[in-house]
Motif scaffolding. Structure first.
Motif, PDB file in Angstrom:
ATOM      1  N   GLU A   1      20.592  34.275   4.840  1.00 30.81           N
ATOM      2  CA  GLU A   1      20.407  34.265   3.390  1.00 30.81           C
ATOM      3  C   GLU A   1      18.902  34.204   3.151  1.00 30.81           C
ATOM      4  O   GLU A   1      18.156  33.630   3.937  1.00 30.81           O
ATOM      5  N   PHE A   2      18.469  34.854   2.079  1.00 31.81           N
ATOM      6  CA  PHE A   2      17.042  34.866   1.755  1.00 31.81           C
ATOM      7  C   PHE A   2      16.871  34.142   0.437  1.00 31.81           C
ATOM      8  O   PHE A   2      17.400  34.564  -0.582  1.00 31.81           O
ATOM      9  N   LEU A   3      16.159  33.038   0.484  1.00 31.91           N
ATOM     10  CA  LEU A   3      15.990  32.231  -0.725  1.00 31.91           C
ATOM     11  C   LEU A   3      14.531  32.303  -1.164  1.00 31.91           C
ATOM     12  O   LEU A   3      13.647  31.734  -0.527  1.00 31.91           O
ATOM     13  N   PHE A   4      14.292  33.064  -2.237  1.00 35.40           N
ATOM     14  CA  PHE A   4      12.931  33.216  -2.739  1.00 35.40           C
ATOM     15  C   PHE A   4      12.684  32.214  -3.863  1.00 35.40           C
ATOM     16  O   PHE A   4      13.567  31.935  -4.665  1.00 35.40           O
ATOM     17  N   ILE A   5      11.476  31.669  -3.884  1.00 31.27           N
ATOM     18  CA  ILE A   5      11.105  30.740  -4.950  1.00 31.27           C
ATOM     19  C   ILE A   5       9.993  31.387  -5.764  1.00 31.27           C
ATOM     20  O   ILE A   5       8.953  31.753  -5.195  1.00 31.27           O
ATOM     21  N   ASN A   6      10.197  31.545  -7.040  1.00 31.87           N
ATOM     22  CA  ASN A   6       9.119  32.039  -7.890  1.00 31.87           C
ATOM     23  C   ASN A   6       8.414  30.844  -8.504  1.00 31.87           C
ATOM     24  O   ASN A   6       8.939  30.167  -9.373  1.00 31.87           O
ATOM     25  N   ASP A   7       7.193  30.614  -8.050  1.00 30.30           N
ATOM     26  CA  ASP A   7       6.446  29.434  -8.464  1.00 30.30           C
ATOM     27  C   ASP A   7       5.625  29.750  -9.717  1.00 30.30           C
ATOM     28  O   ASP A   7       4.406  29.701  -9.690  1.00 30.30           O
ATOM     29  N   GLY A   8       6.307  30.115 -10.801  1.00 31.64           N
ATOM     30  CA  GLY A   8       5.615  30.394 -12.071  1.00 31.64           C
ATOM     31  C   GLY A   8       4.651  31.560 -12.001  1.00 31.64           C
ATOM     32  O   GLY A   8       3.555  31.483 -12.566  1.00 31.64           O
ATOM     33  N   SER A   9       5.045  32.641 -11.340  1.00 29.25           N
ATOM     34  CA  SER A   9       4.144  33.806 -11.229  1.00 29.25           C
ATOM     35  C   SER A   9       3.914  34.435 -12.594  1.00 29.25           C
ATOM     36  O   SER A   9       4.784  34.404 -13.464  1.00 29.25           O
ATOM     37  N   LYS A  10       2.713  35.024 -12.747  1.00 33.27           N
ATOM     38  CA  LYS A  10       2.399  35.685 -14.024  1.00 33.27           C
ATOM     39  C   LYS A  10       2.552  37.191 -13.888  1.00 33.27           C
ATOM     40  O   LYS A  10       2.250  37.928 -14.830  1.00 33.27           O
ATOM     41  N   ASP A  11       2.971  37.672 -12.741  1.00 32.84           N
ATOM     42  CA  ASP A  11       3.116  39.124 -12.565  1.00 32.84           C
ATOM     43  C   ASP A  11       4.613  39.480 -12.463  1.00 32.84           C
ATOM     44  O   ASP A  11       5.464  38.742 -12.948  1.00 32.84           O
ATOM     45  N   ARG A  12       4.933  40.568 -11.808  1.00 30.07           N
ATOM     46  CA  ARG A  12       6.320  41.050 -11.789  1.00 30.07           C
ATOM     47  C   ARG A  12       7.168  40.402 -10.682  1.00 30.07           C
ATOM     48  O   ARG A  12       8.260  40.897 -10.383  1.00 30.07           O
ATOM     49  N   THR A  13       6.715  39.328 -10.065  1.00 32.21           N
ATOM     50  CA  THR A  13       7.442  38.732  -8.949  1.00 32.21           C
ATOM     51  C   THR A  13       8.920  38.485  -9.265  1.00 32.21           C
ATOM     52  O   THR A  13       9.798  38.870  -8.496  1.00 32.21           O
TER      53      THR A  13
ATOM     54  N   MET B   1       6.924  45.017   0.664  1.00 32.53           N
ATOM     55  CA  MET B   1       6.578  45.157   2.086  1.00 32.53           C
ATOM     56  C   MET B   1       7.241  44.054   2.890  1.00 32.53           C
ATOM     57  O   MET B   1       7.793  44.272   3.960  1.00 32.53           O
ATOM     58  N   PHE B   2       7.167  42.820   2.343  1.00 35.13           N
ATOM     59  CA  PHE B   2       7.742  41.687   3.047  1.00 35.13           C
ATOM     60  C   PHE B   2       9.239  41.878   3.227  1.00 35.13           C
ATOM     61  O   PHE B   2       9.789  41.663   4.308  1.00 35.13           O
ATOM     62  N   TYR B   3       9.904  42.314   2.149  1.00 31.57           N
ATOM     63  CA  TYR B   3      11.356  42.474   2.214  1.00 31.57           C
ATOM     64  C   TYR B   3      11.738  43.500   3.292  1.00 31.57           C
ATOM     65  O   TYR B   3      12.615  43.248   4.119  1.00 31.57           O
ATOM     66  N   ASP B   4      11.057  44.670   3.281  1.00 33.33           N
ATOM     67  CA  ASP B   4      11.369  45.695   4.294  1.00 33.33           C
ATOM     68  C   ASP B   4      11.221  45.130   5.697  1.00 33.33           C
ATOM     69  O   ASP B   4      12.055  45.335   6.571  1.00 33.33           O
ATOM     70  N   GLU B   5      10.118  44.407   5.887  1.00 36.42           N
ATOM     71  CA  GLU B   5       9.795  43.875   7.204  1.00 36.42           C
ATOM     72  C   GLU B   5      10.842  42.842   7.655  1.00 36.42           C
ATOM     73  O   GLU B   5      11.336  42.885   8.776  1.00 36.42           O
ATOM     74  N   ILE B   6      11.193  41.936   6.748  1.00 36.20           N
ATOM     75  CA  ILE B   6      12.115  40.853   7.127  1.00 36.20           C
ATOM     76  C   ILE B   6      13.502  41.425   7.395  1.00 36.20           C
ATOM     77  O   ILE B   6      14.217  40.959   8.282  1.00 36.20           O
ATOM     78  N   ILE B   7      13.893  42.456   6.642  1.00 33.11           N
ATOM     79  CA  ILE B   7      15.203  43.063   6.859  1.00 33.11           C
ATOM     80  C   ILE B   7      15.241  43.729   8.239  1.00 33.11           C
ATOM     81  O   ILE B   7      16.212  43.608   8.987  1.00 33.11           O
ATOM     82  N   LYS B   8      14.128  44.407   8.574  1.00 35.61           N
ATOM     83  CA  LYS B   8      14.069  45.077   9.874  1.00 35.61           C
ATOM     84  C   LYS B   8      14.274  44.048  10.999  1.00 35.61           C
ATOM     85  O   LYS B   8      15.100  44.221  11.886  1.00 35.61           O
ATOM     86  N   VAL B   9      13.513  42.951  10.896  1.00 34.02           N
ATOM     87  CA  VAL B   9      13.563  41.950  11.970  1.00 34.02           C
ATOM     88  C   VAL B   9      14.926  41.248  12.016  1.00 34.02           C
ATOM     89  O   VAL B   9      15.506  41.075  13.096  1.00 34.02           O
ATOM     90  N   THR B  10      15.444  40.868  10.831  1.00 35.00           N
ATOM     91  CA  THR B  10      16.696  40.104  10.852  1.00 35.00           C
ATOM     92  C   THR B  10      17.876  40.987  11.257  1.00 35.00           C
ATOM     93  O   THR B  10      18.801  40.505  11.907  1.00 35.00           O
ATOM     94  N   ASP B  11      17.838  42.293  10.907  1.00 37.97           N
ATOM     95  CA  ASP B  11      18.896  43.195  11.387  1.00 37.97           C
ATOM     96  C   ASP B  11      18.897  43.248  12.913  1.00 37.97           C
ATOM     97  O   ASP B  11      19.951  43.236  13.550  1.00 37.97           O
ATOM     98  N   GLY B  12      17.695  43.283  13.486  1.00 37.48           N
ATOM     99  CA  GLY B  12      17.577  43.273  14.947  1.00 37.48           C
ATOM    100  C   GLY B  12      18.175  42.006  15.537  1.00 37.48           C
ATOM    101  O   GLY B  12      18.882  42.033  16.544  1.00 37.48           O
ATOM    102  N   MET B  13      17.899  40.850  14.863  1.00 36.08           N
ATOM    103  CA  MET B  13      18.416  39.568  15.373  1.00 36.08           C
ATOM    104  C   MET B  13      19.934  39.535  15.288  1.00 36.08           C
ATOM    105  O   MET B  13      20.607  38.972  16.140  1.00 36.08           O
ATOM    106  N   LYS B  14      20.462  40.124  14.216  1.00 38.73           N
ATOM    107  CA  LYS B  14      21.916  40.154  14.042  1.00 38.73           C
ATOM    108  C   LYS B  14      22.583  40.969  15.149  1.00 38.73           C
ATOM    109  O   LYS B  14      23.679  40.642  15.613  1.00 38.73           O
TER     110      LYS B  14
END
Ligand code: UDP
Ligand code: MG
Length: 322
Positions: free
Chosen positions: A41-53, A19-32
């Protein structure tokens, strides 16, 4: 070309990430579209997640080459995630935001305008309501800000968040603060710079759960107080002085009882000695606390000052405008 880095620390966020990715792409495409000289650039940090992150990061990286990620070997906490993101992003402007959509991407275009115009170095949101939060938690939060602002030289704005749109200059200043115990709310404020606070109503998470328990928050707030104030170290001086005064009063009473009445003042005399010695000891510990406080600040190795602008920046900017 201006590069904007979006830094997103994530811990067990498999539900909201798509959901976050769809939303951020929508907004940043508009800004572009509005500013064609802008890249992301989108820099994601996985802070030791135990799920599918992490798997989701890989999928995103496959389909979008602007997506980068750093995956930690275990959970280090959000502060470490933000630090890693700031340290490794390359943007001229940097956004730090949560993955859970509680920091609405819809704010980004307006934040960008504030920062791009050069009027502000940082744009951030400020919660004006705490709806959806338990009353006990809100009460503690308000008290925390009150106490914190009394005992610390660093002002911490009530409701200010880690949702920040910053210039490279401010990010570099934050990275200069290399302390290990990081309390971002304090660090953002400590480095200074012109900050635009945009009021907004609290938004609830669309999915997933907050990873903060009440005690987790309580410990975090103590961390904040310890990181930005040495006041607690001075407390024992006050206690020592009070104990000394009590001891002195008891001594006077003991003398009066001993010499002006028929009863013995021996017990009161012993009590006064106990309070007196206790007071001296507490006072000495307090003095040591003062030195410890100074040492603590030295060890943090914070910059002595942070430059906002020099004549060189001013001239370069004037030439660029021409
Ligand atoms: N987060 C993190 N490491 C942690 C805890 C949280 O990177 O150990 C991230 C989390 O994925 C989210 C952000 O920090 O993007 C805020 O977390 P959360 O929503 O749980 O906190 P709240 O909004 O309740 O303050
Ligand atoms: Mg949240």
């Amino acid at each position: 070309m201006k590069l904007i880095s979006v830094v997103v620390p994530c811990y067990n966020e498999q539900e909201v990430l798509p959901m976050f990715y769809d939303e951020i792409i929508k907004v940043t495409d508009g800004m572009k579209k509005e500013h064609p000289d802008t890249e992301f650039e989108f820099l994601f940090i996985n802070d030791g997640s135990k799920d599918r992150t992490l798997e989701i990061f890989r999928e995103l990286a496959d389909k979008d080459k602007r997506v980068r990620y750093i995956s930690f070997s275990r959970n280090f906490g959000k502060e470490s995630g933000m630090y890693a993101g700031l340290k490794n992003c390359k943007g001229d402007f940097v956004v730090v935001m949560d993955a859970d959509l509680q920091h609405p991407p819809a704010f980004l275009p307006e934040m960008y305008n504030y920062v791009r115009s050069g009027e502000f170095d940082c744009a951030t949101t400020r919660r004006v309501s705490r709806t959806g939060e338990s009353p006990v938690r809100s009460w503690f939060a308000r008290k925390f800000y009150k106490i914190m602002n009394k005992i610390s030289d660093t002002e911490i704005v009530d409701g200010a968040q880690d949702f920040r749109f910053m210039t490279r200059q401010m990010v570099d200043a934050i990275l200069d603060m290399s302390e290990y115990n990081r309390f971002s709310k304090g660090i953002f404020s400590w480095v200074g710079f012109r900050t635009k606070y945009m009021p907004y109503e609290n938004v609830e998470r669309p999915a997933g759960t907050s990873s903060w328990s009440f005690w987790g928050l309580f410990r975090y707030s103590l961390e904040g107080i310890m990181a930005f104030s040495t006041f607690p170290l001075a407390l024992s001086i006050f206690c020592g002085i009070i104990s000394l005064v009590i001891g002195f009063v008891l001594l006077v009473i003991a003398l009066i009882v001993e010499f002006a009445t028929n009863s013995s003042g021996a017990l009161l005399f012993i009590l006064s000695v106990i309070f007196g010695i206790g007071g001296v000891q507490l006072g000495c510990i307090g003095i040591m606390g003062q030195y410890l406080g100074k040492t603590y600040l030295e060890v943090k190795n914070r910059p002595v000052y942070i430059t906002g602008e020099t004549d060189e920046d001013y001239r370069n900017k004037k030439n660029a405008d021409k």
